[in-house]
Write a protein that holds these residues in place. Structure first.
Motif, short mmCIF file in Angstrom:
data_model
loop_
_atom_site.label_atom_id
_atom_site.label_comp_id
_atom_site.label_asym_id
_atom_site.label_seq_id
_atom_site.Cartn_x
_atom_site.Cartn_y
_atom_site.Cartn_z
N PHE A 13 -3.27 13.17 7.93
CA PHE A 13 -4.66 12.75 7.81
C PHE A 13 -4.63 11.34 7.21
N PRO A 14 -4.63 10.30 8.04
CA PRO A 14 -4.57 8.93 7.52
C PRO A 14 -5.95 8.48 7.05
N LEU A 15 -6.08 8.29 5.75
CA LEU A 15 -7.39 7.98 5.18
C LEU A 15 -7.23 6.96 4.06
N THR A 16 -7.83 5.80 4.25
CA THR A 16 -7.72 4.72 3.26
C THR A 16 -8.40 5.11 1.95
N GLY A 17 -7.70 4.90 0.85
CA GLY A 17 -8.27 5.13 -0.47
C GLY A 17 -8.22 6.56 -0.97
N ALA A 18 -7.83 7.50 -0.10
CA ALA A 18 -7.76 8.92 -0.50
C ALA A 18 -6.31 9.30 -0.71
N LEU A 19 -5.88 9.33 -1.96
CA LEU A 19 -4.50 9.68 -2.28
C LEU A 19 -4.43 11.06 -2.90
N LEU A 20 -3.30 11.69 -2.70
CA LEU A 20 -3.01 12.99 -3.28
C LEU A 20 -1.67 12.91 -3.98
N PHE A 21 -1.60 13.52 -5.16
CA PHE A 21 -0.36 13.57 -5.92
C PHE A 21 0.08 15.02 -6.08
N PRO A 22 1.39 15.27 -6.18
CA PRO A 22 1.88 16.64 -6.38
C PRO A 22 1.23 17.27 -7.61
N GLY A 23 0.82 18.51 -7.45
CA GLY A 23 0.23 19.25 -8.55
C GLY A 23 -1.26 19.05 -8.72
N LEU A 24 -1.83 18.10 -7.99
CA LEU A 24 -3.26 17.83 -8.10
C LEU A 24 -4.00 18.32 -6.87
N GLN A 25 -5.32 18.34 -6.96
CA GLN A 25 -6.15 18.82 -5.86
C GLN A 25 -7.00 17.68 -5.29
N LEU A 26 -7.30 17.79 -4.00
CA LEU A 26 -8.14 16.81 -3.33
C LEU A 26 -9.13 17.54 -2.44
N PRO A 27 -10.44 17.44 -2.74
CA PRO A 27 -11.44 18.07 -1.85
C PRO A 27 -11.68 17.19 -0.63
N LEU A 28 -11.77 17.82 0.53
CA LEU A 28 -11.98 17.09 1.78
C LEU A 28 -13.08 17.75 2.59
N HIS A 29 -13.92 16.92 3.18
CA HIS A 29 -14.93 17.39 4.14
C HIS A 29 -14.47 16.93 5.52
N ILE A 30 -14.14 17.88 6.38
CA ILE A 30 -13.56 17.57 7.69
C ILE A 30 -14.63 17.73 8.76
N PHE A 31 -14.95 16.62 9.43
CA PHE A 31 -16.00 16.68 10.44
C PHE A 31 -15.60 16.10 11.79
N GLU A 32 -14.62 15.17 11.82
CA GLU A 32 -14.19 14.62 13.11
C GLU A 32 -13.46 15.69 13.92
N PRO A 33 -13.74 15.77 15.24
CA PRO A 33 -13.11 16.82 16.07
C PRO A 33 -11.59 16.85 15.98
N ARG A 34 -10.92 15.69 15.95
CA ARG A 34 -9.45 15.70 15.91
C ARG A 34 -8.92 16.29 14.61
N TYR A 35 -9.64 16.07 13.50
CA TYR A 35 -9.17 16.60 12.23
C TYR A 35 -9.62 18.05 12.03
N ARG A 36 -10.71 18.43 12.68
CA ARG A 36 -11.05 19.85 12.71
C ARG A 36 -9.96 20.63 13.45
N ALA A 37 -9.45 20.02 14.55
CA ALA A 37 -8.35 20.65 15.28
C ALA A 37 -7.09 20.72 14.42
N MET A 38 -6.87 19.69 13.62
CA MET A 38 -5.71 19.67 12.74
C MET A 38 -5.79 20.79 11.71
#
Length: 208
Positions: A13-38
């Motif tokens: 999921f290539p997304l500018t400014g949205a980083l994730l680190f081990p042990g932490l959580q990241l909430p995501l709202h998935i709406f694009e068809p390609r990422y819904r498929a993912m």
């Protein structure tokens, strides 16, 4: 610190400014068809997707070389096909190559980086960071529960601030790529010292 030498196939999921680190959580709202498929694909396999920043603001832009693999924890599937998910950071990864795929979402081959989950800062490093963080928060007008901050272990504190700090994409990528907790802490302190000012347009801290 070491790394797993076995390459792994990752849906990204290539997304500018949205980083994730081990042990932490990241909430995501998935709406694009390609990422819904993912997400649908991931849920029937291993529930893993990888976050990585693109190097440009266009479709198919080259990727940075370090990202983070996450596992889908909580998931809310909506009637219209969108998803709300909570991604739990597992491990950073190094990009080896992008794969030629027929899926609507991009996939890469990467190698996992084994970070030291028990890493710690020296008392001087921790004190220096907390001192600079207080100054930065005051300058930016942030309200912080410093008592709760003081109870965090070093890894949770440094990675947590790195993930949510209002720095630009280049600065956040540099934090993700730091090869040790001490190096990431030092970079955070430098960013807060030298770029801890309000941008006139949107309040983000910038390296420009």
């Amino acid at each position: 610190m070491g790394q797993d030498s076995r390459p792994v196939r990752l849906s990204i999921f290539p997304l500018t400014g949205a980083l994730l680190f081990p042990g932490l959580q990241l909430p995501l709202h998935i709406f694009e068809p390609r990422y819904r498929a993912m997400i649908s694909d991931s849920l029937v396999r291993d529930r893993r997707i990888a976050m990585i920043q693109p190097q440009g603001q266009y479709d198919g832009a080259p990727l940075f070389h370090i990202g983070c693999v996450g596992k889908i924890g909580e998931v809310e599937a909506m009637e219209d096909g969108r998803y709300n998910v909570i991604l739990q950071g597992i491990a950073r990864f190094r990009l080896l190559r992008e794969l030629d795929v027929t899926t609507p979402f991009r996939q890469v081959e990467g190698e996992l980086i084994e970070d030291d989950a028990g890493a710690s800062l020296s008392a001087v490093e921790r004190a220096s960071f907390e001192r600079e963080a207080r100054r930065f928060a005051e300058a930016q007008g942030y309200s912080v529960d410093w008592e709760s901050v003081g109870r965090l272990d070093d890894v949770s504190l440094i990675n947590g601030v790195s993930q949510i700090a209002p720095f630009d994409a280049a600065a956040k990528q540099a934090l993700l790529e730091a090869d040790s907790l001490a190096a990431r802490c030092e970079l955070l302190v430098q960013l807060m010292q030298f770029f801890g000012r309000r941008d006139s347009d949107d309040g983000r801290v910038t390296l420009q």
